[in-house]
Design a protein around this motif. Structure first.
Motif, PDB file in Angstrom:
ATOM      1  N   ILE A   1     -27.886  36.981 -95.963  1.00 44.33           N
ATOM      2  CA  ILE A   1     -27.780  38.222 -95.697  1.00 44.33           C
ATOM      3  C   ILE A   1     -28.961  38.500 -93.833  1.00 44.33           C
ATOM      4  O   ILE A   1     -30.259  37.898 -93.424  1.00 44.33           O
ATOM      5  CB  ILE A   1     -28.935  39.062 -96.438  1.00 44.33           C
ATOM      6  CG1 ILE A   1     -27.217  38.409 -97.615  1.00 44.33           C
ATOM      7  CG2 ILE A   1     -28.610  40.013 -95.623  1.00 44.33           C
ATOM      8  CD1 ILE A   1     -28.648  39.780 -99.556  1.00 44.33           C
ATOM      9  N   TYR A   2     -28.000  38.825 -93.098  1.00 54.36           N
ATOM     10  CA  TYR A   2     -29.248  39.210 -91.448  1.00 54.36           C
ATOM     11  C   TYR A   2     -29.644  40.604 -91.924  1.00 54.36           C
ATOM     12  O   TYR A   2     -30.908  41.015 -91.224  1.00 54.36           O
ATOM     13  CB  TYR A   2     -28.167  39.041 -90.487  1.00 54.36           C
ATOM     14  CG  TYR A   2     -29.219  38.770 -89.608  1.00 54.36           C
ATOM     15  CD1 TYR A   2     -29.857  38.291 -88.493  1.00 54.36           C
ATOM     16  CD2 TYR A   2     -29.370  40.345 -88.496  1.00 54.36           C
ATOM     17  CE1 TYR A   2     -30.206  38.185 -87.240  1.00 54.36           C
ATOM     18  CE2 TYR A   2     -30.077  40.703 -87.411  1.00 54.36           C
ATOM     19  CZ  TYR A   2     -30.669  39.213 -87.042  1.00 54.36           C
ATOM     20  OH  TYR A   2     -31.434  38.750 -85.477  1.00 54.36           O
ATOM     21  N   SER A   3     -28.831  41.346 -92.467  1.00 50.92           N
ATOM     22  CA  SER A   3     -29.015  43.440 -92.383  1.00 50.92           C
ATOM     23  C   SER A   3     -30.985  43.370 -93.035  1.00 50.92           C
ATOM     24  O   SER A   3     -31.483  42.883 -93.676  1.00 50.92           O
ATOM     25  CB  SER A   3     -27.981  43.836 -93.410  1.00 50.92           C
ATOM     26  OG  SER A   3     -26.736  43.632 -93.223  1.00 50.92           O
ATOM     27  N   GLU A   4     -31.240  44.181 -92.379  1.00 57.27           N
ATOM     28  CA  GLU A   4     -32.490  44.639 -92.204  1.00 57.27           C
ATOM     29  C   GLU A   4     -32.595  46.320 -92.738  1.00 57.27           C
ATOM     30  O   GLU A   4     -31.568  46.425 -92.370  1.00 57.27           O
ATOM     31  CB  GLU A   4     -33.385  44.468 -90.888  1.00 57.27           C
ATOM     32  CG  GLU A   4     -33.178  43.632 -89.948  1.00 57.27           C
ATOM     33  CD  GLU A   4     -34.044  43.050 -88.741  1.00 57.27           C
ATOM     34  OE1 GLU A   4     -35.410  43.561 -89.401  1.00 57.27           O
ATOM     35  OE2 GLU A   4     -33.176  43.735 -88.223  1.00 57.27           O
ATOM     36  N   LYS A   5     -34.274  46.322 -93.426  1.00 59.42           N
ATOM     37  CA  LYS A   5     -34.029  47.705 -93.866  1.00 59.42           C
ATOM     38  C   LYS A   5     -33.368  48.198 -95.243  1.00 59.42           C
ATOM     39  O   LYS A   5     -32.952  48.837 -95.307  1.00 59.42           O
ATOM     40  CB  LYS A   5     -33.993  48.167 -92.747  1.00 59.42           C
ATOM     41  CG  LYS A   5     -34.706  48.525 -91.716  1.00 59.42           C
ATOM     42  CD  LYS A   5     -35.325  49.656 -90.937  1.00 59.42           C
ATOM     43  CE  LYS A   5     -36.524  49.350 -89.646  1.00 59.42           C
ATOM     44  NZ  LYS A   5     -35.997  50.394 -88.068  1.00 59.42           N
ATOM     45  N   ILE A   6     -32.848  46.755 -95.406  1.00 60.92           N
ATOM     46  CA  ILE A   6     -32.325  47.181 -97.208  1.00 60.92           C
ATOM     47  C   ILE A   6     -32.801  47.972 -98.486  1.00 60.92           C
ATOM     48  O   ILE A   6     -34.548  47.410 -98.454  1.00 60.92           O
ATOM     49  CB  ILE A   6     -31.741  46.132 -97.536  1.00 60.92           C
ATOM     50  CG1 ILE A   6     -30.815  45.372 -96.207  1.00 60.92           C
ATOM     51  CG2 ILE A   6     -30.668  45.883 -98.965  1.00 60.92           C
ATOM     52  CD1 ILE A   6     -30.519  43.920 -96.920  1.00 60.92           C
ATOM     53  N   PRO A   7     -32.810  48.596 -99.205  1.00 65.97           N
ATOM     54  CA  PRO A   7     -33.290  49.683 -99.456  1.00 65.97           C
ATOM     55  C   PRO A   7     -34.617  48.552-101.029  1.00 65.97           C
ATOM     56  O   PRO A   7     -32.691  47.658-100.781  1.00 65.97           O
ATOM     57  CB  PRO A   7     -32.811  50.673-100.383  1.00 65.97           C
ATOM     58  CG  PRO A   7     -31.575  50.736 -99.027  1.00 65.97           C
ATOM     59  CD  PRO A   7     -30.965  49.495 -98.699  1.00 65.97           C
TER      60      PRO A   7
ATOM     61  N   ALA B   1     -33.605  37.842 -97.117  1.00 70.21           N
ATOM     62  CA  ALA B   1     -32.582  39.070 -96.508  1.00 70.21           C
ATOM     63  C   ALA B   1     -33.750  39.129 -94.865  1.00 70.21           C
ATOM     64  O   ALA B   1     -34.527  38.872 -95.123  1.00 70.21           O
ATOM     65  CB  ALA B   1     -32.206  40.085 -96.821  1.00 70.21           C
ATOM     66  N   SER B   2     -32.972  40.232 -93.932  1.00 66.15           N
ATOM     67  CA  SER B   2     -33.642  40.509 -93.721  1.00 66.15           C
ATOM     68  C   SER B   2     -34.060  39.646 -92.334  1.00 66.15           C
ATOM     69  O   SER B   2     -34.990  38.776 -92.155  1.00 66.15           O
ATOM     70  CB  SER B   2     -35.136  40.687 -93.627  1.00 66.15           C
ATOM     71  OG  SER B   2     -34.780  42.127 -94.156  1.00 66.15           O
ATOM     72  N   GLN B   3     -33.032  39.489 -91.551  1.00 67.63           N
ATOM     73  CA  GLN B   3     -32.952  37.689 -90.825  1.00 67.63           C
ATOM     74  C   GLN B   3     -32.904  37.309 -90.941  1.00 67.63           C
ATOM     75  O   GLN B   3     -33.229  35.565 -90.980  1.00 67.63           O
ATOM     76  CB  GLN B   3     -34.011  38.271 -88.924  1.00 67.63           C
ATOM     77  CG  GLN B   3     -34.260  39.631 -88.779  1.00 67.63           C
ATOM     78  CD  GLN B   3     -35.584  39.504 -88.082  1.00 67.63           C
ATOM     79  OE1 GLN B   3     -35.795  38.919 -86.569  1.00 67.63           O
ATOM     80  NE2 GLN B   3     -35.836  40.544 -87.916  1.00 67.63           N
ATOM     81  N   GLY B   4     -31.484  36.441 -92.105  1.00 71.31           N
ATOM     82  CA  GLY B   4     -31.676  34.999 -92.735  1.00 71.31           C
ATOM     83  C   GLY B   4     -30.588  34.526 -91.683  1.00 71.31           C
ATOM     84  O   GLY B   4     -29.933  35.099 -91.122  1.00 71.31           O
ATOM     85  N   GLY B   5     -30.818  33.081 -91.504  1.00 71.92           N
ATOM     86  CA  GLY B   5     -30.050  32.715 -91.285  1.00 71.92           C
ATOM     87  C   GLY B   5     -30.216  30.857 -90.648  1.00 71.92           C
ATOM     88  O   GLY B   5     -31.050  30.648 -91.340  1.00 71.92           O
ATOM     89  N   MET B   6     -28.945  30.161 -90.094  1.00 74.64           N
ATOM     90  CA  MET B   6     -29.116  28.791 -90.609  1.00 74.64           C
ATOM     91  C   MET B   6     -28.720  28.500 -89.013  1.00 74.64           C
ATOM     92  O   MET B   6     -27.339  28.624 -88.765  1.00 74.64           O
ATOM     93  CB  MET B   6     -28.782  28.015 -92.136  1.00 74.64           C
ATOM     94  CG  MET B   6     -28.264  26.387 -91.835  1.00 74.64           C
ATOM     95  SD  MET B   6     -27.461  26.268 -93.592  1.00 74.64           S
ATOM     96  CE  MET B   6     -28.888  27.101 -94.511  1.00 74.64           C
TER      97      MET B   6
END
Length: 294
Positions: free
Chosen positions: A94-100, A121-126
Motif C-alpha cells: 500500500i503506497y497510498s497515504e492519509k488513509i482513515p 501503508a503510506s509509501q510501502g514498497g519493495m
C-alpha cells in the motif's frame, strides 16, 4: 507465511497521479505489471497495461498475479484492499497515504483473518536492485550489494541511504519500505524472516524515523531470531522531536496520562534497550561505514 517474489503484479488505483508518475519512472519497462484497476473508469489500457473493472476479472485473465500494489485514493483503499483479498490476492503493498485510521484497521483485521500480508501503508514498497521494483522511487540509485534495508519512515529516506551507500561503493540486496503509518504495528518477525533467509543479504540495516510506536521488547525478540546476519539499527530522530512537535496540542490535553508520556520519553529507553541486548545502534549514517567495511 513467506513472501512470494513471483513478479506478476496488479496495480489498483492506476489512474491516480502517483501511480502514473511511478509508471513513467519505469520508462514503460513495466513487464511485471500484468493489469490495472482504476478508481474511476479510464478506458481499456494505460501505458500498454490492460485495465479491468474488477480484481476478479484481472485474476481470471492473469491467474498468476500474487501481489497488488495499491495507489488508490485514501478513501478508496479499504474497498480496494478488501476486493483484492476477496479475489484471492495474498500480498498487498500500500503506497497510498492519509488513509482513515478506522479503514486501515478494518483492512488489517480482514488481512489477518485471511492470512494476507501487507507492506505499508503510506509509501510501502519493495525493491531488489536490477530485478524487481514494486512502488519504490528512483530505482536507478539502488546498486546491487549485500546490505538489506528496512526503512520505517518516509520513502525518501531509503533513497537517500541508497545514494549514500552508492557513493561509498556499497549496494543493497533488498529494500523494504514499510511505510510511516503509526496506527498499525509493524510485523518485524515477518520482515526479518524474509531477510534471514535471503541468500544475498549479509547485513541488515534498519532505519527508523519514529520509534514511538515500536514495542521495544517485541522488536528485540524479532532481532534476536536473526542469528546469521549482522544487524544495525539507525535512529534518524533519537530525541523524537518530530513526534513531540506534531503532537504538542495532544500533549497539552493529555499530559496527565502516563502511557502517553512514556511514548514521548521512550526514544532513550528504546535505544538503551537495544544496546543492552548488544544490538548496534547508530545516530549518524556515517557511523555505518566502518561497520559495513569490517
Amino acid at each position: 507465511m513467506i513472501w512470494n517474489f513471483d513478479r506478476a503484479l496488479l496495480i489498483q488505483g492506476i489512474d491516480q497521479p502517483k501511480a502514473l508518475s511511478y509508471l513513467q519512472e519505469l520508462n514503460l519497462d513495466n513487464q511485471d505489471i500484468m493489469a490495472g484497476i482504476g478508481d474511476q473508469y479510464i478506458g481499456e489500457q494505460i501505458e500498454n497495461i490492460l485495465i479491468f473493472d474488477l480484481v476478479t476479472e484481472a485474476i481470471t485473465a492473469y491467474p498468476n498475479i500474487q501481489t497488488s500494489l495499491i495507489f488508490s485514493h485514501p478513501y478508496n483503499v479499504l474497498n480496494a484492499g478488501l476486493e483484492a483479498i476477496e479475489a484471492g490476492i495474498k500480498q498487498l503493498i500500500i503506497y497510498s497515504e492519509k488513509i482513515p485510521p478506522l479503514d486501515l484497521m478494518k483492512l488489517w483485521q480482514q488481512a489477518k483473518n485471511q492470512e494476507v500480508q501487507i507492506l505499508g501503508a503510506s509509501q510501502g514498497g519493495m525493491l531488489i536492485p536490477e530485478k524487481l521494483c514494486w512502488g519504490v522511487s528512483n530505482a536507478d540509485l539502488y546498486t546491487s550489494g549485500s546490505i538489506a534495508l528496512i526503512n520505517y519512515g518516509d520513502a525518501i529516506i531509503s533513497t537517500e541511504i541508497a545514494l549514500f551507500l552508492q557513493k561509498h561503493n556499497l549496494g543493497t540486496s533488498i529494500v523494504l519500505n514499510v511505510g510511516n503509518e503509526k496506527f498499525i504495528d509493524i510485523d518485524w518477525d515477518f520482515l526479518l524472516g524474509i531477510l534471514r533467509d535471503h541468500e544475498s543479504t549479509e547485513v541488515i540495516l534498519i532505519s527508523i524515523n519514529d520509534c514511538s510506536n515500536i514495542d521495544a521488547e517485541k522488536f528485540i525478540k524479532a532481532l534476536n531470531q536473526v542469528q546469521n546476519k549482522s544487524i544495525i539499527v539507525y535512529l534518524l530522530d533519537p530525541n523524537n522531536l518530530k513526534f513531540i512537535i506534531q503532537n504538542n496540542s495532544a500533549k497539552i490535553i493529555t499530559d496527565q496520562i502516563p502511557q502517553y508520556l512514556n511514548r514521548v520519553l521512550s526514544p532513550q529507553y528504546f535505544q538503551d534497550s537495544l544496546q543492552e541486548q548488544g544490538i548496534t545502534v547508530i545516530q549518524d549514517i556515517f557511523e555505518v561505514l566502518p561497520l559495513l567495511k569490517k
